[in-house]
Design an enzyme around this catalytic site. Structure first.
Site: not given
Ligand code: UDP
Length: 363
Positions: A206
């Site tokens: 994303h």
């Molecule tokens: N996650 C979730 N549902 C989804 C995709 C990701 O619960 O459909 C969780 C994933 O397990 C992780 C977190 O969301 O713990 C990651 O969030 P995101 O990718 O939005 O943020 P980033 O890690 O890039 O800061």
């Protein structure tokens, strides 16, 4: 103590699930939701499923430029801080709300507690780096996920405020990973329930760098489509239209596009996946906790601790590079535990007890 905690984005809800549970055993917590993520499957589902207390305030701020969001959050939180007069403000990670609310509190001389402090990419070209660096410099206590992050803070002259407590996301992961995977609630983009195949890859993608145009996302999806098992891809609302259109146009029938899943399902998808491909900071760590090999698609390393024994490898948004990295074997050293023991939230509480024995006046 009376502590105001600010959350707004999915990974912050996951951290707050562990943080709030521990904090509320001995402190009064006021929870503020900035409103950044607001869809049911990006916000409310985490509060329900992870038993995060209802927010006391919702600022309703989403969208707009970095400056607009930051400015609205600065003024929004200032009103709350003046009304609540807390002993401290607690923030997680590196979003605009982390910086905006830390800045407002620091100007009101309210101590700021920063969880997941000290992470550095080494370039201010990355907007989150600006947020985390400035937040660290106006905070009173810095809680780091790793020893490497603490050392980064020492190098910036902040070592006397910094404590390595482990990654608070690991607390949440362990809390959920031990549960049986009852019945997955994974919904396709067409609104129908998805049945999870016995063998699959798990992917998320994303970030702006990979989704700003068709080209990088097509490369990533093309790699996933050519694998020996389907790839389950819960799509972030930000790039849903693009992902759906590319899969249709290219006839990528080996990719199962779904709506964002709840945390319990994300943990189970992680545990049961053959391998994981992602550009998420959080998911690459969860892959590491689960011992499932990961390929991280970005131009820079975010969690250097995971990049050992091919357990997590950096790949460009390029089909051949991703497939080549996926073909490598990983080597796991069970004694290597750079993210702590899954009790980060309790360690934060221990340090608060020591530093604020009777609230702010005693600091
Ligand atoms: N996650 C979730 N549902 C989804 C995709 C990701 O619960 O459909 C969780 C994933 O397990 C992780 C977190 O969301 O713990 C990651 O969030 P995101 O990718 O939005 O943020 P980033 O890690 O890039 O800061």
């Amino acid at each position: 103590m009376k502590i105001v905690t600010v959350v707004g984005a999915r990974p912050q809800f996951i951290k707050a699930a562990a943080g709030s549970r521990a904090l509320r055993r001995e402190h009064q917590e006021i929870l503020v939701h900035t409103g950044q993520h607001f869809d049911d499957n990006m916000s409310a589902v985490f509060f329900r499923e992870m038993e995060i207390p209802e927010p006391d305030y919702n600022l309703g701020i989403s969208g707009g430029s970095h400056a607009q969001m930051t400015a609205r959050m600065l003024t929004g939180i200032e009103d709350i801080l003046m009304k609540e007069q807390p002993d401290a403000l607690l923030v997680y990670g590196d979003t605009n709300s982390t910086l905006a609310t830390a800045l407002a509190a620091a100007k009101l001389r309210i101590p700021v507690l920063h969880v997941e402090a000290g992470n550095r990419l080494g370039t201010l070209d990355n907007p989150e780096e600006v947020n985390r660096k400035l937040t660290d410099h106006c905070s009173s206590l810095l809680f780091t996920a790793t020893e490497d992050a603490r050392e980064k803070l020492v190098a910036e002259g902040l070592g006397d405020k910094a404590y390595t407590v482990g990654n608070i996301m690991y607390d949440s992961f362990l809390h959920f990973a031990g549960r049986p995977w009852g019945s997955p609630n994974i919904i396709g983009l067409d609104g129908k329930k998805v049945s999870v195949p016995d063998s699959f890859y798990y992917m998320t993608c994303h970030r702006q760098e990979n989704t700003y145009s068709d080209e990088p996302l097509t490369e990533i999806l093309s790699a996933m489509n050519s694998l020996d098992a389907p790839a389950i891809y819960p799509v972030h609302p930000r790039n849903r239209e693009r992902a759906e259109r590319i899969c249709q146009k290219e006839n990528f029938s080996n990719i199962i596009l779904t709506q964002p899943v709840g945390y319990g399902d994300s943990v189970q998808l992680t545990k049961h996946a053959k391998k994981i491909v992602t550009d998420s900071g959080g998911l690459q760590c969860e892959a590491f906790y689960a011992g499932v090999q990961c390929v991280f698609v970005l131009d820079y390393v975010v969690w250097p601790e995971t990049m050992v024994g091919n357990r997590n490898q950096l790949a460009k948004a390029n089909k051949e590079d991703i497939l080549q990295k996926l073909s490598a074997e990983q080597v796991i050293d069970p004694a290597y535990q750079p993210f702590g023991d899954g009790h980060a939230a309790e360690k934060i509480c221990d340090i608060l007890r020591e530093k604020f024995p009777m609230g702010r006046n005693d600091q």
